[in-house]
Design a protein around this motif. Structure first.
Motif, short mmCIF file in Angstrom:
data_model
loop_
_atom_site.label_atom_id
_atom_site.label_comp_id
_atom_site.label_asym_id
_atom_site.label_seq_id
_atom_site.Cartn_x
_atom_site.Cartn_y
_atom_site.Cartn_z
N LEU A 1 0.83 -1.21 0.00
CA LEU A 1 0.00 0.00 0.00
C LEU A 1 0.86 1.25 0.00
N GLU A 2 1.93 1.28 0.78
CA GLU A 2 2.84 2.42 0.79
C GLU A 2 3.42 2.67 -0.60
N LYS A 3 3.75 1.58 -1.29
CA LYS A 3 4.31 1.70 -2.64
C LYS A 3 3.29 2.32 -3.60
N GLN A 4 2.02 1.93 -3.46
CA GLN A 4 1.00 2.47 -4.34
C GLN A 4 0.65 3.92 -3.99
N ILE A 5 0.70 4.27 -2.69
CA ILE A 5 0.39 5.64 -2.29
C ILE A 5 1.37 6.63 -2.92
N LYS A 6 2.62 6.21 -3.06
CA LYS A 6 3.63 7.09 -3.67
C LYS A 6 3.32 7.36 -5.14
N LYS A 7 2.51 6.46 -5.78
CA LYS A 7 2.23 6.61 -7.21
C LYS A 7 0.78 6.99 -7.48
N ILE A 8 0.13 7.61 -6.49
CA ILE A 8 -1.30 7.91 -6.65
C ILE A 8 -1.57 8.76 -7.88
N ASP A 9 -0.76 9.78 -8.13
CA ASP A 9 -1.01 10.69 -9.26
C ASP A 9 -0.89 10.00 -10.61
N SER A 10 -0.07 8.93 -10.68
CA SER A 10 0.16 8.28 -11.98
C SER A 10 -0.69 7.03 -12.19
N ILE A 11 -1.48 6.66 -11.17
CA ILE A 11 -2.28 5.43 -11.28
C ILE A 11 -3.62 5.74 -11.94
#
Length: 602
Positions: A233-243
């Motif tokens: 989840l931490e890994k995905q939070i860092k990429k929120i703008d690009s997801i």
């Protein structure tokens, strides 16, 4: 040994083709159903009430650092086994919470004989840590426990809405077990003195590190490692703008990603600040991000989907079979009828015809076969008639050769005999007599040959007609006058029934027709008999008393070289036929009460 060759008929081929098409369609529908099933499971992990509560607090306080929001989030017991976080607009994590953040560790086992869940007290002897270590090391197993120990009673607590702790008794709140001995899948985790052992299935287990549920919400066994889930989840939070998220509402988005041996569902809820109470416009100030983990979703989705929907597919499959059979018979039934009729046609039976009731391609095929059958029948009949005609001609040819040979042989014999007598004759009178007889026989031979040539010319159409109007009664009278001697010799009575008719014809040829018919009538009329001539507006008849003709004789007398009298060559009536056909007249012969009647119509 001869091998049996298997073959499929049109019914079977059509059936299997239709069934194959239906199965493909069913497979595509199943694929779509499985996809929708997975999406439904994924979307079910989103806790709308949790997001709604966070939105309400945020809209009131306009801050992610609001203590009420943090308290609300940390005290909220997630309804699904997942993890949540509050993230600001710069993707910084403000707070984390998992369903185990209440630090409530529980182990529930299932007594399958009683179908009843029982809680195990794992708060002592460092059991939580030992169970965590074993389950994290063995996440893919079905957990079976052996327990020995005393029974105890415990009350279960539930944190309600983050405001106060309320004592809550669930349906699973039964007499628990205080274990003295505990082993999972043969791994002994606690071994104190005990009186008896009993085997159970692990129903579900929860701690701050992991979660396990037998036959979980995804339809299969679930195991969630919170440490791994938090890292993902931490890994995905860092990429929120690009997801790329699938938008579920104005401010809720979702995405599924593969994590290890399962699927993680991420639900992102935009936390908006209300700028104006009038415009109700808002801007994104942060996010509430939740994640849940469904192990082996892709692998188990198809099995779980069919477990829930098997009866529908059984019904559809049977419908496919029935529809395939019906359609195959609808197509092949008329074709079988076509096969039956064409089989009869192949046997030269043309009586079977199609009753045309269809207006499609099959109906057109049946109509074409009817036409083909009729044409084929007519062609075969014509060929049969022509073959019979050729056979009659061959028979006639042989008979003519015999008759002609006989006719020529007699005068030739007479000529040869009198030629020898002529050589030995001593008187002039004898020589003149012999020469006269020889000349008569030569004339006879010459007449036969000329008649044959004339018939040949008539049949080949080489004789041109010289037509003009002439009185038919005058032609008849001339012929009767020519046969006056023969008529008187046999004492034949002539009856005349005339209408005045002027006939457009070649008089020489028509007179030849009347001449030949009269000669034929005289030959076949007994002495003192009667010959009747009738001239009508459109028909001429000559009737003589005598024996009737058979049907075969009526058909054969018009052929060349057929003669009922022994003295003729059989060329008279064929010449009549050739002349009348040349004029385009209809003609024939009939038996009458008195004898035989020949006629032609003009």
């Amino acid at each position: 040994m001869k091998k049996t060759k298997w073959s499929f008929g049109l019914v079977q081929r059509t059936f299997f083709l239709m069934l194959f098409v239906f199965i493909i369609i069913l497979g595509l529908m199943s694929l779509q159903g499985i996809t929708e099933y997975k999406e439904r499971l994924i979307s079910s992990t989103y806790d709308a009430s949790l997001t709604s509560g966070l939105q309400s607090i945020y809209q009131t306080e306009y801050s992610l650092d609001n203590k009420n929001m943090t308290k609300y989030l940390k005290n909220y017991y997630l309804t699904n086994e997942g993890m949540s976080a509050i993230v600001d607009s710069d993707n910084n994590i403000k707070s984390f919470v998992s369903s185990a953040s209440l630090h409530v560790s529980q182990l529930w086992i299932l007594d399958e004989n009683k179908s009843q869940e029982i809680m195990v007290d794992i708060s002592e002897n460092n059991l939580v840590k030992k169970i965590n270590e074993y389950m994290i090391a063995h996440p893919d197993e079905n957990y079976e426990v052996v327990i020995g120990g005393a029974q105890s009673k415990k009350k279960q607590y539930y944190i309600n809405d983050g405001e106060q702790e309320v004592e809550y008794y669930t349906s699973m709140d039964t007499t628990g077990i205080h274990p003295a001995y505990l082993a999972i899948n043969g791994k002994v985790l606690l071994n104190n003195s005990h009186k008896s052992l009993k085997k159970y299935k692990v129903s579900w287990y929860m701690s701050e590190r992991c979660f396990y549920e037998r036959n979980g919400s995804s339809g299969g066994r679930e195991f969630t490692d919170y440490k791994k889930l938090k890292k993902a989840l931490e890994k995905q939070i860092k990429k929120i703008d690009s997801i790329e998220y699938a938008k579920g509402s104005d401010y809720v988005h979702s995405k599924s990603i593969n994590v290890g041996d399962g699927t993680m569902t991420i639900v992102l809820s935009e936390l908006n600040q209300e700028i104006s109470s009038v415009s109700n416009t808002s801007g994104v100030k942060g996010y509430f991000v939740s994640a849940s983990f469904i192990p082996k979703l892709t692998k188990n989705a198809a099995v779980n989907y069919f477990e829930h929907s098997w009866y529908i597919y059984i019904i559809v499959l049977w419908l496919n079979v029935v529809i395939s059979i019906v359609i195959s018979h609808m197509i092949t039934k008329p074709l079988r009828h076509v096969s039956e009729v064409t089989s009869e046609i192949a046997k030269n039976d043309f009586s079977e015809k199609f009753l045309i009731t269809r207006h499609d391609e099959i109906g057109q095929l049946e109509n074409n076969i009817n036409i083909m059958s009729t044409n084929l029948e007519n062609t075969i009949n014509q060929l049969t008639e022509q073959l019979e005609h050729v056979q009659r001609l061959e028979h006639t040819r042989k008979q003519f050769i015999a008759n002609f040979t006989h006719e020529i042989k007699t005068p030739l014999g007479i000529i040869a005999g009198y030629s020898e007598l002529l050589e030995d004759a001593t008187s002039q009178e004898s020589r003149e007599k012999y020469i006269s007889i020889i000349n008569e026989q030569i004339e006879r031979i010459n007449g036969i040959v000329l008649t044959m040539l004339e018939l040949s010319r008539l049949e080949s159409g080489k004789i041109e007609l010289n037509n003009y109007y002439v009185s038919l009664s005058e032609l008849v009278e001339e012929v009767i006058d020519d046969f006056e001697y023969e008529l008187e010799k046999k004492q034949l009575h002539v009856v005349k029934e005339y209408d005045e008719v002027d006939l457009d014809c070649d008089p020489i040829q028509i007179e030849r027709v009347i001449n030949n018919l009269t000669s034929n009538a005289i030959k076949h009329t007994e002495e003192h008999g009667t010959i009747t001539y009738r001239i009508m507006k459109h028909r001429f008849e000559i009737e003589n008393e005598g024996h009737h003709l058979s049907q075969e004789e009526m058909e054969s007398i018009w052929e060349a070289y057929i003669s009922k009298d022994q003295g003729g060559t059989g060329l008279g009536l064929p010449i009549v036929k050739a002349i009348l056909e040349r004029h385009g007249y209809h003609f024939g012969v009939e038996n009458t009460e008195k004898g035989v009647l020949f006629y032609f119509e003009y």
